[in-house]
Motif scaffolding. Structure first.
Motif, PDB file in Angstrom:
ATOM      1  N   ARG A 146     -32.449  28.396  41.881  1.00 27.36           N
ATOM      2  CA  ARG A 146     -33.503  29.412  41.789  1.00 27.36           C
ATOM      3  C   ARG A 146     -32.925  30.730  41.274  1.00 27.36           C
ATOM      4  O   ARG A 146     -33.538  31.421  40.446  1.00 27.36           O
ATOM      5  CB  ARG A 146     -34.145  29.622  43.157  1.00 27.36           C
ATOM      6  CG  ARG A 146     -35.240  30.690  43.147  1.00 27.36           C
ATOM      7  CD  ARG A 146     -35.713  31.025  44.548  1.00 27.36           C
ATOM      8  NE  ARG A 146     -36.668  32.128  44.541  1.00 27.36           N
ATOM      9  CZ  ARG A 146     -36.822  32.988  45.532  1.00 27.36           C
ATOM     10  NH1 ARG A 146     -36.080  32.880  46.622  1.00 27.36           N
ATOM     11  NH2 ARG A 146     -37.705  33.953  45.451  1.00 27.36           N
ATOM     12  N   ILE A 147     -31.736  31.089  41.746  1.00 25.76           N
ATOM     13  CA  ILE A 147     -31.091  32.319  41.290  1.00 25.76           C
ATOM     14  C   ILE A 147     -30.698  32.193  39.825  1.00 25.76           C
ATOM     15  O   ILE A 147     -30.874  33.129  39.030  1.00 25.76           O
ATOM     16  CB  ILE A 147     -29.864  32.626  42.168  1.00 25.76           C
ATOM     17  CG1 ILE A 147     -30.297  32.830  43.619  1.00 25.76           C
ATOM     18  CG2 ILE A 147     -29.126  33.853  41.664  1.00 25.76           C
ATOM     19  CD1 ILE A 147     -29.157  32.942  44.595  1.00 25.76           C
ATOM     20  N   GLN A 148     -30.169  31.029  39.439  1.00 31.86           N
ATOM     21  CA  GLN A 148     -29.824  30.817  38.034  1.00 31.86           C
ATOM     22  C   GLN A 148     -31.044  31.007  37.131  1.00 31.86           C
ATOM     23  O   GLN A 148     -30.970  31.671  36.092  1.00 31.86           O
ATOM     24  CB  GLN A 148     -29.256  29.408  37.841  1.00 31.86           C
ATOM     25  CG  GLN A 148     -27.877  29.191  38.440  1.00 31.86           C
ATOM     26  CD  GLN A 148     -27.445  27.749  38.313  1.00 31.86           C
ATOM     27  OE1 GLN A 148     -28.025  26.858  38.933  1.00 31.86           O
ATOM     28  NE2 GLN A 148     -26.441  27.501  37.490  1.00 31.86           N
ATOM     29  N   THR A 149     -32.160  30.418  37.529  1.00 32.07           N
ATOM     30  CA  THR A 149     -33.384  30.526  36.727  1.00 32.07           C
ATOM     31  C   THR A 149     -33.842  31.973  36.632  1.00 32.07           C
ATOM     32  O   THR A 149     -34.265  32.448  35.569  1.00 32.07           O
ATOM     33  CB  THR A 149     -34.492  29.657  37.343  1.00 32.07           C
ATOM     34  OG1 THR A 149     -34.061  28.295  37.365  1.00 32.07           O
ATOM     35  CG2 THR A 149     -35.782  29.765  36.555  1.00 32.07           C
ATOM     36  N   ALA A 152     -31.458  33.933  34.279  1.00 33.33           N
ATOM     37  CA  ALA A 152     -31.707  33.531  32.895  1.00 33.33           C
ATOM     38  C   ALA A 152     -33.014  34.135  32.387  1.00 33.33           C
ATOM     39  O   ALA A 152     -33.100  34.584  31.229  1.00 33.33           O
ATOM     40  CB  ALA A 152     -31.742  32.007  32.788  1.00 33.33           C
ATOM     41  N   GLY A 153     -34.034  34.176  33.235  1.00 29.64           N
ATOM     42  CA  GLY A 153     -35.299  34.783  32.837  1.00 29.64           C
ATOM     43  C   GLY A 153     -35.168  36.266  32.574  1.00 29.64           C
ATOM     44  O   GLY A 153     -35.784  36.807  31.637  1.00 29.64           O
ATOM     45  N   ALA A 154     -34.362  36.949  33.388  1.00 27.15           N
ATOM     46  CA  ALA A 154     -34.134  38.382  33.178  1.00 27.15           C
ATOM     47  C   ALA A 154     -33.465  38.631  31.837  1.00 27.15           C
ATOM     48  O   ALA A 154     -33.840  39.548  31.091  1.00 27.15           O
ATOM     49  CB  ALA A 154     -33.280  38.938  34.317  1.00 27.15           C
ATOM     50  N   LEU A 155     -32.469  37.816  31.504  1.00 29.57           N
ATOM     51  CA  LEU A 155     -31.766  37.980  30.230  1.00 29.57           C
ATOM     52  C   LEU A 155     -32.683  37.659  29.052  1.00 29.57           C
ATOM     53  O   LEU A 155     -32.646  38.339  28.018  1.00 29.57           O
ATOM     54  CB  LEU A 155     -30.528  37.084  30.212  1.00 29.57           C
ATOM     55  CG  LEU A 155     -29.393  37.531  31.135  1.00 29.57           C
ATOM     56  CD1 LEU A 155     -28.412  36.395  31.384  1.00 29.57           C
ATOM     57  CD2 LEU A 155     -28.665  38.740  30.546  1.00 29.57           C
ATOM     58  N   ARG A 174     -23.513  27.845  33.203  1.00 27.55           N
ATOM     59  CA  ARG A 174     -24.785  27.187  32.890  1.00 27.55           C
ATOM     60  C   ARG A 174     -25.833  28.210  32.459  1.00 27.55           C
ATOM     61  O   ARG A 174     -26.640  27.939  31.565  1.00 27.55           O
ATOM     62  CB  ARG A 174     -25.276  26.397  34.105  1.00 27.55           C
ATOM     63  CG  ARG A 174     -26.560  25.619  33.855  1.00 27.55           C
ATOM     64  CD  ARG A 174     -26.428  24.689  32.671  1.00 27.55           C
ATOM     65  NE  ARG A 174     -27.636  23.906  32.434  1.00 27.55           N
ATOM     66  CZ  ARG A 174     -27.915  23.306  31.291  1.00 27.55           C
ATOM     67  NH1 ARG A 174     -27.072  23.401  30.268  1.00 27.55           N
ATOM     68  NH2 ARG A 174     -29.023  22.603  31.156  1.00 27.55           N
ATOM     69  N   ILE A 175     -25.829  29.383  33.077  1.00 22.99           N
ATOM     70  CA  ILE A 175     -26.758  30.433  32.656  1.00 22.99           C
ATOM     71  C   ILE A 175     -26.482  30.823  31.210  1.00 22.99           C
ATOM     72  O   ILE A 175     -27.403  30.938  30.387  1.00 22.99           O
ATOM     73  CB  ILE A 175     -26.646  31.654  33.590  1.00 22.99           C
ATOM     74  CG1 ILE A 175     -27.138  31.296  34.997  1.00 22.99           C
ATOM     75  CG2 ILE A 175     -27.433  32.838  33.035  1.00 22.99           C
ATOM     76  CD1 ILE A 175     -26.899  32.382  36.023  1.00 22.99           C
ATOM     77  N   ASP A 180     -30.211  32.901  24.950  1.00 22.62           N
ATOM     78  CA  ASP A 180     -29.850  33.217  23.567  1.00 22.62           C
ATOM     79  C   ASP A 180     -29.053  34.509  23.450  1.00 22.62           C
ATOM     80  O   ASP A 180     -28.603  34.860  22.352  1.00 22.62           O
ATOM     81  CB  ASP A 180     -31.121  33.330  22.714  1.00 22.62           C
ATOM     82  CG  ASP A 180     -31.852  31.999  22.594  1.00 22.62           C
ATOM     83  OD1 ASP A 180     -31.176  30.948  22.610  1.00 22.62           O
ATOM     84  OD2 ASP A 180     -33.098  32.006  22.502  1.00 22.62           O
ATOM     85  N   ASN A 181     -28.882  35.229  24.555  1.00 24.60           N
ATOM     86  CA  ASN A 181     -28.135  36.487  24.513  1.00 24.60           C
ATOM     87  C   ASN A 181     -26.690  36.234  24.078  1.00 24.60           C
ATOM     88  O   ASN A 181     -26.112  35.180  24.374  1.00 24.60           O
ATOM     89  CB  ASN A 181     -28.117  37.145  25.892  1.00 24.60           C
ATOM     90  CG  ASN A 181     -29.497  37.401  26.441  1.00 24.60           C
ATOM     91  OD1 ASN A 181     -30.246  36.466  26.704  1.00 24.60           O
ATOM     92  ND2 ASN A 181     -29.839  38.665  26.642  1.00 24.60           N
TER      93      ASN A 181
END
Length: 740
Positions: A146-149, A152-155, A174-175, A180-181
């Motif tokens: 959940r934290i990874q997701t 990743a959404g923030a980035l 994995r993040i 695409d950053n």
């Protein structure tokens, strides 16, 4: 700028003045919280105060120290900054810093991992520095995916932000794989040759169903990893620490980056300081901070915020540090263990909202490293001191409960006066998040008081008394040493099969196995624990007790596939009255169907029950709970954290019934918790389930002894009563609290 922004700034200014000058309290959070209520897009409008941009540090461990070091390095290089140095790392804390501090060249902020999704799209920071991801506050944060997701959404919402990440952490890597950053990996290019701990957070590949392998592992899941089944592996490091020297004087290494290789050092003598050092170096090089300025900041770094803070009190060296999860605690224990001299260690654990209400994770800490040290005294403090004392007891350590660090010093003084401990014995105080400030304040007060005295005295105050901690009493005579079995005894061991501990290892559930093992050893009964890992087999006809814990969704699905292949053997074992204890996910898998994420999947069908989706409510059932159970005369205390709703068939009884005002049980409808079928106990209770409920542990052990008797033809011995005062004290504290 609109009216809302003007009002928000005014509200922030007024609340800051009131907190500082009237209430005499820090103004680190509330002004920003009020201002964000007035103007929810406040951060968009404030980011312009950082003329050249901002950097945000995130990660489970080390955020505050690394972020403050970066702030010092920026200032050493002549940059002006805005920084939330106090560690107030939610949106409100960052907003408070931006409201209160003058405009500057750079913003240097730390941010909570889950709050990055709220903060980064508004700040549009130049860089995010991702340090690590470890299991932490599962009742608030949930599983790590959940934290990874969220990160990743923030980035993804701030595509121009550059990610600088710890590539030695497969969870961070994995993040980087999914966004695409522009991403810049850092890590350590050689092994530090560290002893490994019992539990690691990421043992399954992040891309497939394989298991991660390591060329070398540092600590936790950090290291040079790869998967044999797919191409997932540690990426090539853009900033690589090598030629690493770790000792009492600190950490020295050469960091090789895109432009050059340079030697850097930190006086902090810890493995995680090595990672923080290369992380901070990488960000400073990317932002143009000269290495000379960076090194000056590192050498002078002394935040005095309770993180690795040192004192000299009454002729004793004192170290205070924060630890809030198993990985952090285990690294602190390495510091303590490296000190071979006499010492006092005081642990403080709270369970406030900021800490996480569930403290099952303390059973994933390797406290056993402190056992059998005759020159070490240990105390347990904080709101969950009694739970901590239980955990330490099962590690072979007697830890009296103390009210405060002052109380611990009084007891140490009494031991010194009695010539039990020397006057210069070192002191280590290790506390979790909300337990840290009162310990920090007390030590600061001692330091200030000592500065007013010509000489400190190590003697205890008049009337103080203390007892010398010793190993827990053994009512059945000397116990065999802890190990995998007692080959010196002619009596066959009780065999406990711990199923898939490499996959089903969430919430400290493996502590149940240690409890069962120790309660046999304390009675002089030989025991063998067979840990059946992924891909391994076990002959259940040779087993007397089976344990199955819970795990993250992906790991639990992989475990269920292996268990389904064993379905007939497990069913035969259960029908032959074999005792089995199953917790959370392991409990669900025993039924006809169970909930994997949002999907219903087949279970073992050993118990007539099924787990369904929550229905109209998507809320997880998360809380402490007290049960009445036919297996115990005392109330049964535990902690639940589950999304699925479990319903028992007509022939299946519950493990217990929820009698506390909090706690929901199997399904939030009938207040039944868990299940009993033959000698099977299934429950959602963490804590671990047996830690404060010794009667339930002995119920399981009595049936394991009966099973061994049938298996070997040797009569089952009577279970000699043990002194369960420590366990029952922890039970009573929680029962009283939850009855309010």
């Amino acid at each position: 700028m609109g009216l809302r922004f003007t009002l928000a700034k005014a509200a922030g200014a007024v609340s800051t003045w009131g907190l500082r000058h009237v209430a005499h309290r820090p103004a680190a959070n509330l002004p920003g919280k009020i201002a964000l209520k007035v103007d929810p897009v406040l951060l968009d409008e404030l980011r312009g105060k950082c003329a050249e941009g901002s950097v945000v540090t995130v990660g489970t461990n080390g955020k505050t120290s690394t972020n403050n070091l970066l702030a010092d390095a920026f200032e050493a290089a002549g940059r002006t900054i805005i920084c939330n140095r106090t560690g107030a790392n939610l949106a409100a804390g960052i907003a408070s810093a931006l409201l209160q501090q003058p405009a500057a060249q750079w913003g240097v902020f730390e941010c909570d991992e889950l709050w990055l999704a709220h903060v980064l799209p508004r700040l549009r920071s130049n860089y995010v520095l991702l340090l690590n991801l470890f299991r932490d506050q599962l009742d608030r944060c949930g599983e790590i995916d959940r934290i990874q997701t969220s990160i990743a959404g923030a980035l993804a919402a701030s595509p121009d932000t550059v990610l600088i990440y710890n590539a030695d952490d497969p969870l961070c890597a994995r993040i980087a794989d999914t966004v695409d950053n522009l991403s810049i990996p850092f890590g350590l290019a050689e092994s530090m040759d560290l002893a490994q701990n019992t539990v690691a957070d990421a043992q399954m590949c992040q891309k497939c169903d394989g298991m991660i392998q390591y060329r070398y592992r540092q600590y936790g899941q950090l290291g040079d990893y790869f998967c044999e089944r797919c191409d997932f592996a540690r990426p090539e490091l853009a900033y690589a620490g090598r030629d690493i020297s770790l000792g009492a004087g600190g950490v020295t290494m050469e960091v090789c980056g895109p432009a050059a290789c340079e030697r850097v050092r930190t006086p902090q003598p810890t493995p995680y300081a090595a990672y923080n050092l290369v992380a901070a170096y990488a960000l400073c090089r990317e932002t143009g901070i000269p290495t000379a300025a960076f090194q000056r900041a590192v050498e002078a770094f002394d935040p005095r915020n309770g993180r690795l803070q040192r004192y000299r009190l009454g002729g004793r060296d004192v170290l205070l540090n924060l630890a809030k999860n198993p990985t952090g605690f285990n690294q602190n224990l390495k510091i303590v263990e490296a000190d071979r001299g006499p010492k006092m260690v005081a642990f403080f654990i709270n369970d406030q909202v900021a800490d996480g209400r569930d403290i099952s994770w303390i059973w994933d800490i390797d406290f056993e490293e402190l056992a059998d040290r005759p020159d070490t005294v240990v105390f347990a403090g904080g709101s969950r001191a009694h739970d901590l004392a239980v955990r330490l007891k099962y590690a072979g350590i007697e830890a009296p409960v103390v009210d405060s660090i002052d109380d611990a010093f009084v007891r140490l003084g009494a031991l010194t006066a009695a010539d039990v401990m020397p006057a210069d014995a070192a002191v280590y105080a290790i506390a979790n998040y909300t337990a840290l400030p009162p310990v920090h304040d007390a030590l600061n007060a001692m330091e200030a008081a000592e500065a007013l005295r010509p000489a400190a005295s190590a003697e205890a105050p008049a009337g103080a008394t203390a007892t010398v901690p010793a190993a827990p009493a053994d009512p059945a005579g000397p116990a065999p040493s802890v190990g995998d079995g007692d080959s010196s005894s002619a009596e066959p061991p009780v065999v406990i099969a711990h199923m898939l501990p490499d996959l089903l290892n969430l919430y400290g559930d493996g502590g149940n196995v240690r409890i069962l093992e120790q309660r046999l050893r304390w009675r002089g009964i030989p025991v063998e624990v067979r840990r059946v890992g992924h891909g391994e087999t076990v002959e259940l006809s040779e087993v007397d007790l089976v344990f199955m814990g819970g795990g993250p969704d992906r790991e639990q699905k992989l475990a269920s596939e292996q268990l389904l292949a064993m379905r007939d053997d497990l069913a035969a074992y259960v029908e032959a009255d074999g005792p089995l204890l199953a917790i959370c996910g392991g409990y669900q898998i025993l039924g006809r169907q169970w909930l994997w994420g949002d999907e219903l999947v087949p279970g073992l069908g050993i118990i007539d029950m099924e787990t369904r989706r929550p229905g109209t409510s998507a809320d997880r059932l998360i809380d402490n709970m007290v049960l009445e159970s036919p297996l115990a005369t005392h109330p049964v205390v535990g902690y639940e954290n589950h999304a699925g709703r479990t319903y028992l068939g007509p022939g299946v009884e519950g493990f217990g019934r929820v009698v506390s005002s909090c706690g929901r049980g199997n399904n939030d409808d009938d207040r039944v918790e868990g299940a009993r079928y033959k000698n099977v106990v299934g429950t959602y209770s963490h804590g671990p389930a047996l830690s404060k409920n010794p009667e339930v542990a002995d119920w399981m052990l009595a049936r394991a002894l009966d099973r061994r008797a049938r298996r070997t033809g040797q009569a089952a011995p009577k279970l000699v009563p043990l002194d369960d005062a420590v366990e029952l004290a922890a039970n009573e504290v929680m029962v009283r609290r939850l009855a309010k």
